[in-house]
Each structure stands twice: as structure tokens, then as C-alpha cells.
Write a protein that holds these residues in place. Structure first.
Motif, PDB file in Angstrom:
ATOM      1  N   PRO A 233     -21.040  -2.558  -1.903  1.00 34.22           N
ATOM      2  CA  PRO A 233     -20.972  -1.790  -3.344  1.00 34.22           C
ATOM      3  C   PRO A 233     -19.921  -2.446  -4.279  1.00 34.22           C
ATOM      4  CG  PRO A 233     -20.322  -0.128  -2.226  1.00 34.22           C
ATOM      5  CD  PRO A 233     -20.597  -1.227  -1.141  1.00 34.22           C
ATOM      6  N   ALA A 234     -20.029  -2.447  -5.614  1.00 38.67           N
ATOM      7  CA  ALA A 234     -19.048  -2.927  -6.630  1.00 38.67           C
ATOM      8  C   ALA A 234     -17.580  -2.345  -6.058  1.00 38.67           C
ATOM      9  CB  ALA A 234     -19.381  -2.785  -7.788  1.00 38.67           C
ATOM     10  N   ASN A 235     -17.552  -0.640  -5.837  1.00 39.74           N
ATOM     11  CA  ASN A 235     -16.452  -0.488  -5.688  1.00 39.74           C
ATOM     12  C   ASN A 235     -15.936  -0.319  -4.464  1.00 39.74           C
ATOM     13  OD1 ASN A 235     -18.331   1.160  -4.574  1.00 39.74           O
ATOM     14  ND2 ASN A 235     -17.629   3.415  -5.008  1.00 39.74           N
ATOM     15  N   SER A 236     -16.241  -1.109  -3.450  1.00 42.19           N
ATOM     16  CA  SER A 236     -15.624  -1.373  -1.964  1.00 42.19           C
ATOM     17  C   SER A 236     -14.550  -2.084  -2.046  1.00 42.19           C
ATOM     18  CB  SER A 236     -16.715  -2.117  -1.115  1.00 42.19           C
ATOM     19  OG  SER A 236     -16.155  -2.171   0.408  1.00 42.19           O
ATOM     20  N   PRO A 237     -13.493  -1.820  -1.210  1.00 40.69           N
ATOM     21  CA  PRO A 237     -12.197  -2.423  -1.266  1.00 40.69           C
ATOM     22  C   PRO A 237     -12.286  -3.978  -0.541  1.00 40.69           C
ATOM     23  CG  PRO A 237     -11.869  -0.221  -0.177  1.00 40.69           C
ATOM     24  CD  PRO A 237     -13.244  -0.411  -0.301  1.00 40.69           C
ATOM     25  N   PHE A 238     -13.602  -4.212   0.207  1.00 39.78           N
ATOM     26  CA  PHE A 238     -13.846  -5.170   0.542  1.00 39.78           C
ATOM     27  C   PHE A 238     -14.145  -6.697  -0.567  1.00 39.78           C
ATOM     28  CE2 PHE A 238     -15.722  -4.237   4.947  1.00 39.78           C
ATOM     29  CZ  PHE A 238     -14.474  -3.533   5.489  1.00 39.78           C
ATOM     30  N   VAL A 239     -14.553  -6.120  -1.712  1.00 45.15           N
ATOM     31  CA  VAL A 239     -14.815  -7.082  -2.592  1.00 45.15           C
ATOM     32  C   VAL A 239     -13.638  -7.594  -2.876  1.00 45.15           C
ATOM     33  CG1 VAL A 239     -15.697  -7.298  -5.161  1.00 45.15           C
ATOM     34  CG2 VAL A 239     -16.913  -5.610  -3.736  1.00 45.15           C
ATOM     35  N   GLY A 240     -13.738  -9.322  -3.113  1.00 42.67           N
ATOM     36  CA  GLY A 240     -12.781 -10.105  -3.201  1.00 42.67           C
ATOM     37  C   GLY A 240     -11.757 -10.369  -2.075  1.00 42.67           C
ATOM     38  N   GLN A 241     -12.014  -9.839  -0.795  1.00 42.30           N
ATOM     39  CA  GLN A 241     -11.501 -10.211   0.251  1.00 42.30           C
ATOM     40  C   GLN A 241     -12.257 -11.073   1.140  1.00 42.30           C
ATOM     41  OE1 GLN A 241      -9.640  -7.080   3.035  1.00 42.30           O
ATOM     42  NE2 GLN A 241      -9.872  -5.603   1.117  1.00 42.30           N
ATOM     43  N   THR A 242     -11.804 -11.930   1.954  1.00 38.54           N
ATOM     44  CA  THR A 242     -12.299 -12.754   2.814  1.00 38.54           C
ATOM     45  C   THR A 242     -12.902 -11.882   4.287  1.00 38.54           C
ATOM     46  OG1 THR A 242     -10.393 -13.348   4.363  1.00 38.54           O
ATOM     47  CG2 THR A 242     -10.945 -14.718   2.476  1.00 38.54           C
ATOM     48  N   VAL A 243     -13.683 -12.405   4.919  1.00 40.69           N
ATOM     49  CA  VAL A 243     -14.260 -11.643   6.010  1.00 40.69           C
ATOM     50  C   VAL A 243     -13.047 -11.305   6.941  1.00 40.69           C
ATOM     51  CG1 VAL A 243     -15.764 -11.550   8.297  1.00 40.69           C
ATOM     52  CG2 VAL A 243     -16.609 -12.322   5.940  1.00 40.69           C
ATOM     53  N   GLU A 244     -12.271 -12.332   7.270  1.00 40.06           N
ATOM     54  CA  GLU A 244     -11.267 -12.195   8.201  1.00 40.06           C
ATOM     55  C   GLU A 244      -9.994 -11.138   7.367  1.00 40.06           C
ATOM     56  OE1 GLU A 244      -8.220 -15.088  10.367  1.00 40.06           O
ATOM     57  OE2 GLU A 244      -8.558 -15.562   8.219  1.00 40.06           O
ATOM     58  N   GLU A 245      -9.853 -11.305   6.152  1.00 35.48           N
ATOM     59  CA  GLU A 245      -8.927 -10.027   5.902  1.00 35.48           C
ATOM     60  C   GLU A 245      -9.562  -8.905   5.965  1.00 35.48           C
ATOM     61  OE1 GLU A 245      -6.762 -12.977   2.349  1.00 35.48           O
ATOM     62  OE2 GLU A 245      -8.544 -11.497   2.055  1.00 35.48           O
ATOM     63  N   ALA A 246     -10.894  -8.732   5.576  1.00 35.26           N
ATOM     64  CA  ALA A 246     -11.510  -7.266   5.647  1.00 35.26           C
ATOM     65  C   ALA A 246     -11.395  -6.605   7.169  1.00 35.26           C
ATOM     66  CB  ALA A 246     -12.836  -7.491   5.239  1.00 35.26           C
ATOM     67  N   PHE A 247     -11.598  -7.341   8.118  1.00 34.49           N
ATOM     68  CA  PHE A 247     -11.554  -6.779   9.449  1.00 34.49           C
ATOM     69  C   PHE A 247     -10.431  -7.436  10.321  1.00 34.49           C
ATOM     70  CE2 PHE A 247     -15.911  -7.115   7.714  1.00 34.49           C
ATOM     71  CZ  PHE A 247     -16.561  -5.975   8.014  1.00 34.49           C
ATOM     72  N   GLU A 248      -9.236  -7.662   9.633  1.00 39.01           N
ATOM     73  CA  GLU A 248      -8.233  -8.220  10.334  1.00 39.01           C
ATOM     74  C   GLU A 248      -7.294  -7.113  11.026  1.00 39.01           C
ATOM     75  OE1 GLU A 248      -5.670 -10.023   8.089  1.00 39.01           O
ATOM     76  OE2 GLU A 248      -5.091  -8.498   6.840  1.00 39.01           O
ATOM     77  N   ASP A 249      -7.473  -5.815  10.749  1.00 39.44           N
ATOM     78  CA  ASP A 249      -6.575  -4.893  11.713  1.00 39.44           C
ATOM     79  C   ASP A 249      -7.264  -4.391  13.108  1.00 39.44           C
ATOM     80  OD1 ASP A 249      -8.813  -3.573  11.132  1.00 39.44           O
ATOM     81  OD2 ASP A 249      -7.825  -1.936   9.680  1.00 39.44           O
ATOM     82  N   GLY A 250      -8.400  -5.017  13.123  1.00 38.17           N
ATOM     83  CA  GLY A 250      -9.117  -4.783  14.635  1.00 38.17           C
ATOM     84  C   GLY A 250      -9.379  -3.272  14.922  1.00 38.17           C
ATOM     85  N   GLU A 251      -9.081  -2.401  14.327  1.00 36.30           N
ATOM     86  CA  GLU A 251      -9.091  -0.921  14.374  1.00 36.30           C
ATOM     87  C   GLU A 251     -10.654  -0.584  14.752  1.00 36.30           C
ATOM     88  OE1 GLU A 251      -9.112   3.323  11.925  1.00 36.30           O
ATOM     89  OE2 GLU A 251      -8.281   1.602  11.027  1.00 36.30           O
ATOM     90  N   PHE A 252     -11.583  -1.379  14.405  1.00 35.98           N
ATOM     91  CA  PHE A 252     -13.144  -1.100  14.473  1.00 35.98           C
ATOM     92  C   PHE A 252     -13.418  -2.127  15.440  1.00 35.98           C
ATOM     93  CE2 PHE A 252     -12.364   0.510  10.278  1.00 35.98           C
ATOM     94  CZ  PHE A 252     -12.148   1.872  10.514  1.00 35.98           C
ATOM     95  N   ASP A 253     -14.289  -1.850  16.325  1.00 40.53           N
ATOM     96  CA  ASP A 253     -14.929  -2.835  17.279  1.00 40.53           C
ATOM     97  C   ASP A 253     -16.221  -3.329  16.277  1.00 40.53           C
ATOM     98  OD1 ASP A 253     -15.850  -4.278  19.392  1.00 40.53           O
ATOM     99  OD2 ASP A 253     -17.280  -2.363  20.316  1.00 40.53           O
ATOM    100  N   VAL A 254     -16.023  -4.255  15.522  1.00 37.54           N
ATOM    101  CA  VAL A 254     -17.165  -4.836  14.568  1.00 37.54           C
ATOM    102  C   VAL A 254     -17.047  -6.095  14.387  1.00 37.54           C
ATOM    103  CG1 VAL A 254     -17.840  -4.655  12.171  1.00 37.54           C
ATOM    104  CG2 VAL A 254     -17.278  -2.578  13.178  1.00 37.54           C
ATOM    105  N   ASP A 255     -18.204  -6.917  14.578  1.00 31.22           N
ATOM    106  CA  ASP A 255     -18.355  -8.163  14.496  1.00 31.22           C
ATOM    107  C   ASP A 255     -19.258  -8.617  13.429  1.00 31.22           C
ATOM    108  OD1 ASP A 255     -16.658  -9.529  16.423  1.00 31.22           O
ATOM    109  OD2 ASP A 255     -17.916  -9.317  18.015  1.00 31.22           O
ATOM    110  N   VAL A 256     -18.795  -9.249  12.554  1.00 31.18           N
ATOM    111  CA  VAL A 256     -19.558  -9.704  11.249  1.00 31.18           C
ATOM    112  C   VAL A 256     -20.242 -11.082  11.831  1.00 31.18           C
ATOM    113  CG1 VAL A 256     -19.715 -10.529   8.778  1.00 31.18           C
ATOM    114  CG2 VAL A 256     -17.975  -8.916   9.618  1.00 31.18           C
ATOM    115  N   LEU A 257     -21.569 -11.048  11.905  1.00 29.84           N
ATOM    116  CA  LEU A 257     -22.537 -11.956  12.550  1.00 29.84           C
ATOM    117  C   LEU A 257     -23.023 -12.819  11.399  1.00 29.84           C
ATOM    118  CD1 LEU A 257     -24.496  -9.941  15.064  1.00 29.84           C
ATOM    119  CD2 LEU A 257     -22.525 -10.807  15.202  1.00 29.84           C
ATOM    120  N   GLN A 258     -23.100 -12.304  10.304  1.00 26.20           N
ATOM    121  CA  GLN A 258     -24.078 -13.044   9.185  1.00 26.20           C
ATOM    122  C   GLN A 258     -23.633 -12.466   7.843  1.00 26.20           C
ATOM    123  OE1 GLN A 258     -28.212 -13.192   8.788  1.00 26.20           O
ATOM    124  NE2 GLN A 258     -28.208 -15.071   9.741  1.00 26.20           N
ATOM    125  N   LEU A 259     -23.428 -13.253   6.684  1.00 23.05           N
ATOM    126  CA  LEU A 259     -23.359 -12.821   5.436  1.00 23.05           C
ATOM    127  C   LEU A 259     -24.591 -13.260   4.562  1.00 23.05           C
ATOM    128  CD1 LEU A 259     -20.233 -12.595   3.248  1.00 23.05           C
ATOM    129  CD2 LEU A 259     -22.120 -13.482   2.199  1.00 23.05           C
TER     130      LEU A 259
END
Length: 602
Positions: A233-259
Motif C-alpha cells: 500500500p501507499a503507506n508501506s515503508p517498502f515504497v521507493g526501496q529496491t527489493v534488495e533494500e527491503a529485505f536486506e536485513d535477513g530477519e525474515f525467511d522470505v524470498d521474493v519470487l516475482q513482482l
């Protein structure tokens, strides 16, 4: 002898536990034999003699020849004709699988034959509305049975022949010699016929249906709970970040497969793709990780793919494939993280199957072993690269793969010549095999730069490393000691009973260690036992050879079993349930056949 027995025990433990790759274990034992020369009686020259052994060179040449045959596509062509013949008839599918695999494995090394036929048989099963689990174990077993037909059917036969010749040269009274090309073919035909009859009648009833007949890998791996679509959504911190930046901390076991953006789908590479408002991210995550990241980043759950078709609607090529890891692959011993597999092939691994267990989360740091299966999602160009790379066995046949079909007559003629020249006593097998390699290069069946990629170097190092262990057994008297212990069973067993004991012991040993290692250990002992009781040493050597070539009871007993382990969805007990009765049946048939054809007394 105590030192040699200690080294054998160390080797057995390392082979069985796979703490080190088998070839590394063999080299470790070789080095220890040389370092401990005062006790092992193995000099540096003898320690490295395995590298110059005719058996090692012959196996190396046969692996190259097998690759040349593979490059022509002749095996795949036969497989397609087999599929047309079998259709929807399950009995015909099984008969075709065994009938094609066995004879081919008699003249082409059986390990690459199975690697080639895994995708062919998997597709045959799915197209014929049959579970691949019903055909893949028979594929592996048929290749082993076919390997007993000729000297070149398996590396085990070539190694056993070399060991027998060496022992015969040192102890001429035993009457041992190198095997002829077709010397044991008559017994191999009997074993193959009995094994085929078993698989067609009893074995087919014992085989499970682990993999659904309908080809849907999302359902097969139960991934529905691990794949999800989330909207940004518009208010998400992810907006404007790259996929790598959004998930770079590795805190969550999450893989982005597709956008997914306004119906357009973006696959790998996604790392530098900027996330926009209302983008949909298709992710692989367990429910706990998904809920946490949705709460933390303000994402909205919008469902997810339930079947394979949902991943890429309308795509002709499959977006999901199973990839089996063969020996010699650069991934063996690595993790998905350390190997940079995802970056190299712009591919996502959705699940990981190892030794019968399916792992769907946190598998990035699992060390990969031979026979492990990766469930991979990748775009068509990446799938093509995976198919063409010998580091992988892709369990699905792709259209448009380039073969040198115009070279089929050359390949067939060369293999026929390699087999015929030793059979007619014109050239030794090592010379004819090397001549075949050179001829394949000259005729264009193989390109010069393919020579080195054609060799399974782990097999070569394994052979070179274990051969001096057999020498140590003989030169320290350890083989004679063990032979006398087994020979003592003659007090309550007939000679044919002692022969059967050797067959069973070799079969059990091969179930936990390499088949090549088991013949190195058992043939000197068998020859000594035969000498002690006045039996036919050739009969005992042949029993050991056949037992090592037909290790059905465990998935780790023979490399071809590992190749079908993952794609068939098997458990360890499946091999035991189907393989143990066959191994016991063949122990009787083989021993009786040896007694009939060659006799058990001198």
C-alpha cells in the motif's frame, strides 16, 4: 594388519556418514597409507598407483565415450520411441523402461544412462497418467541389472577385472585373470531376466505412488501454505526501496519470487527493482514470517498460487522444475548461499528435498549432497542453461535441445569398435577405450573442450584412492587373515554356502559405502578364502563383483538410486521394501548360476 584394519574402519565410517565426499575420503586413506608406510607396506609409488591403473584410465575413457553418445541424442530418441510405444498402458510403460535401460547400460556406463533417462521417464509417466514413483526405481534397478551384461557396463566390473588380474599375476596358482568383454554375459542375461520378471510382477506391487500422476509440483511439494501474494500500500515503508533494500536485513525467511505491476510480471533479477505503490509481491515464506513482515511493513495479503499454472498463467514452458544434483556438480558440499546459485541462474529455489525429507523453509545454509533435489522456479532462458549444464539433472525434458544427431552413426560405430576389439583379443580394453575417445574427437562427436567436462572426476579420484587400500590388505596379510576367518565357515557350510556368504556380505557392505570401495575390500579377501578351501577363486571374485553391482536395498548403495530418489519422492524404506527381496532373490540366482557355469571347486 591392525593399522590397515583401523584405516578400513575409518574409511567405512566416513563413507557411511558422508562427513566427507567419498572421493576426499579415498584420497585421505591413500595419503594415510603412504604416511604410515612402515606399517601398511605401501610406498609412495604404490600409493599413487591407482592414478595409473588400467581400471582408472578405462573408466575415465568410458565416461568420455558415454558423454559422446549423449551428445548425439540417441538415448533420448530411443526414449521418445519408448514413450510412443507405451502410451497409457502401465505394464507397457514399465516394460519399456526396463527393456530400454538394461541393454543400453550394458554397453554405455550405466550412471550417465540414468541421468539422461530420468527426465524422459518422468515425462513418460506424467503423459501416461502414471505416478513417476512407479517407474523411477525400476529405471535405476534396470540400469544396475544391465551393467552386469558386459565388462564396460559399470565401473565396478572394470575395477574388479583389474584387481583380479593383479592378484592373478602375484598368485598364478589361483588362475585369476582380467575379465573378457563378454566373459560373464551369460550370467548377466540370467540375472537381468530374473530381475525383470521380479520388477514386472512383485516389484510393481511393492512400489509406492509418492508423486501424483498429474504433473503439478506446487501440489506435490505442498507449497500452497508457503507461497503468497502481498500488496504494497501507499503507506508501506517498502515504497521507493529496491527489493534488495527491503529485505536486506535477513530477519525474515522470505524470498521474493516475482513482482507484479498492473498485470505485468517481473522475474529475476529483482534485487534492484524498485517497489511502487500497489505492487504485488509474490513471496515464499512460512505463515509466521509472512504475518510478521505484513505487520511490520504494512503489507496486505491477497491470496496466492494454489497450483503450478497459477505461477505463470499461459506459459508454455514449465516455470517449475526439479533439479537433481549429480556427483561432480559444483554444488556438492556447498550451500545455496555460498554457491550463489540464485545469482548465477536468476532462479529461485522454492523447496529442497534431501534423503527423502522435504524442506520448505530456511534451506539456504543446508550443505548439498549428491542426489539432493531442488525445486527451482526460473525463466525459460535460465531453464535452458540449467538443462545444458552437466552440473544438474533437470527432471523434465525440454523441446529444442540441440543434439548432434548427424553424428549418431559415428558414435554407434565407435562404441561398437571399443567393445569388439577387446572381445576379439585385438586390443586391451584400456587401449580400445582411449582410441575410441580420440576417434570421437576426430569425427566431431565430441569437441576437444568437452573432454574434461565429460569426466566425473570424483569417480576417478575415488578409484585412485581406494586401489592402494586393496594392495595394503594383500601385502600386510590382512586379506589372508579375513579370508581364513570366512573360510572357517566351511566346517558347517558347503563351498557354495561360503560363496553365498561372500555375495551377501558384499551386498550389505555396498549398501552403506561405495560399490567400488566394496570390491577393492572384498575381492582380495574372497580370493584368499577360495585358496584356503580349495575353491574356484574366479567364482568367488565374480560373486563379489555381481553383488557390488546390484546394490538395491538403500538409496546410497548405488549412485543411480540417488538420481531417482528426489524425482520419485521416495523414502529410504521404499528402496528397502522393493530392493531387499530382489537382492535376496538374486543372491540365490547368481550363486547358483556361477556354480552352474563355472563350478565352485578348482
Amino acid at each position: 594388519m591392525a593399522v590397515v584394519f583401523a584405516l578400513i574402519l575409518l574409511a567405512l565410517v566416513l563413507f557411511a556418514t558422508e562427513r566427507l565426499p567419498v572421493d576426499v575420503t579415498a584420497l585421505l586413506v591413500m595419503v594415510l597409507l603412504i604416511v604410515l608406510e612402515p606399517w601398511t607396506r605401501i610406498s609412495a609409488r604404490e600409493g599413487i598407483s591407482g592414478f595409473s591403473s588400467p581400471a582408472t584410465i578405462t573408466v575415465l575413457a568410458m565416461l568420455i565415450l558415454s558423454t559422446g553418445v549423449n551428445r548425439t541424442g540417441i538415448v533420448q530418441s530411443i526414449g521418445r520411441k519408448m514413450s510412443d510405444f507405451a502410451g497409457l498402458d502401465r505394464r507397457k510403460q514399465l516394460a519399456a523402461t526396463i527393456g530400454v535401460t538394461g541393454p543400453i547400460s550394458g554397453v554405455v556406463n550405466n550412471t550417465p544412462v540414468v541421468a539422461i533417462l530420468v527426465p524422459v521417464i518422468t515425462d513418460l509417466a506424467h503423459n501416461g497418467k502414471t505416478s513417476p514413483s512407479k517407474l523411477l526405481i525400476p529405471l535405476s534397478f534396470a540400469s544396475m541389472l544391465g551393467g552386469t551384461l558386459t565388462l564396460v557396463g559399470t565401473s565396478t566390473n572394470i575395477l574388479a577385472s583389474d584387481i583380479a588380474a593383479r592378484i592373478g599375476a602375484e598368485s598364478p596358482e589361483l588362475g585369476l585373470h582380467a575379465f573378457g568383454m563378454f566373459e560373464f554375459t551369460k550370467l548377466g542375461v540370467v540375472v537381468f531376466a530374473v530381475g525383470t520378471l521380479y520388477l514386472m510382477t512383485i516389484g510393481v506391487r511393492l512400489l509406492p505412488e509418492r508423486v501424483p500422476a498429474e504433473d503439478d509440483l506446487v501440489e506435490e511439494y505442498d507449497l500452497q501454505e508457503y507461497l503468497a501474494d502481498v500488496v504494497v500500500p501507499a503507506n508501506s515503508p517498502f515504497v521507493g526501496q529496491t527489493v534488495e533494500e527491503a529485505f536486506e536485513d535477513g530477519e525474515f525467511d522470505v524470498d521474493v519470487l516475482q513482482l507484479i505491476r498492473y498485470g505485468e510480471r517481473f522475474d529475476e533479477p529483482l534485487a534492484r527493482k524498485e517497489i511502487h505503490e500497489n505492487d504485488t509481491l509474490r513471496v515464499r515464506a512460512n505463515r509466521e514470517s509472512l504475518e510478521r513482515i505484513m505487520d511490520a511493513e504494512g503489507l496486505t495479503f491477497s491470496g496466492g498460487p494454489r497450483t503450478e499454472d497459477d505461477l505463470h498463467p499461459g506459459e508454455e514452458e514449465p516455470v517449475l522444475v526439479e533439479v537433481v544434483i549429480p556427483s561432480g556438480s559444483f554444488l556438492v558440499g556447498e550451500t545455496l548461499a555460498s554457491s550463489t546459485f540464485r545469482q548465477r541462474y536468476t532462479a529461485n529455489v522454492l523447496a529442497f528435498r534431501s534423503r527423502g525429507d522435504v524442506v520448505r523453509e530456511r534451506f539456504e545454509d543446508i550443505h548439498i549432497r549428491v542426489g539432493d533435489t531442488l525445486l527451482v522456479q526460473a525463466p525459460p532462458d535460465s531453464l535452458t542453461r540449467l538443462v545444458q549444464n552437466e552440473d544438474f539433472i533437470v527432471a523434465h525434458e525440454f523441446e529444442g535441445t540441440d543434439y548432434r544427431s548427424e553424428k549418431i552413426p559415428f558414435a554407434v560405430a565407435i562404441v561398437a569398435g571399443v567393445v569388439a576389439l577387446p572381445a576379439l583379443n585385438i586390443l586391451p580394453i584400456v587401449v580400445s577405450a582411449l582410441a575410441g575417445v580420440v576417434t570421437m574427437i576426430l569425427t566431431g562427436v565430441l569437441k576437444p573442450n568437452e573432454l574434461y567436462r565429460s569426466v566425473e572426476w570424483n569417480v576417478i579420484f575415488l578409484l585412485a584412492g581406494v586401489i592402494p587400500l586393496g594392495l595394503a590388505l594383500q601385502q600386510t596379510g590382512a586379506a589372508e587373515l579375513l579370508g581364513n576367518v570366512v573360510a572357517s565357515t566351511e566346517t558347517f557350510l558347503p563351498v557354495i554356502g561360503v560363496l553365498w556368504v561372500f555375495y551377501v556380505a558384499t551386498g550389505l557392505l555396498t549398501s552403506v559405502i561405495s560399490n567400488n570401495a566394496s570390491v577393492v575390500l572384498m575381492i582380495p579377501v574372497a580370493a584368499s578364502a577360495a585358496q584356503s578351501i580349495g575353491a574356484n577363486a574366479f567364482a568367488f571374485v565374480l560373486a563379489v563383483t555381481f553383488a557390488a553391482s546390484t546394490a538395491f536395498m538403500t538409496p546410497v548403495g548405488y549412485q543411480t538410486n540417488l538420481f531417482v530418489y528426489g524425482p520419485g519422492g521416495y523414502t529410504f524404506s521404499d528402496f528397502l521394501r522393493v530392493g531387499a527381496p530382489l537382492q535376496m532373490l538374486l543372491s540365490v540366482v547368481t550363486v547358483l548360476g556361477i556354480a552352474y557355469f563355472w563350478g565352485v571347486r578348482v
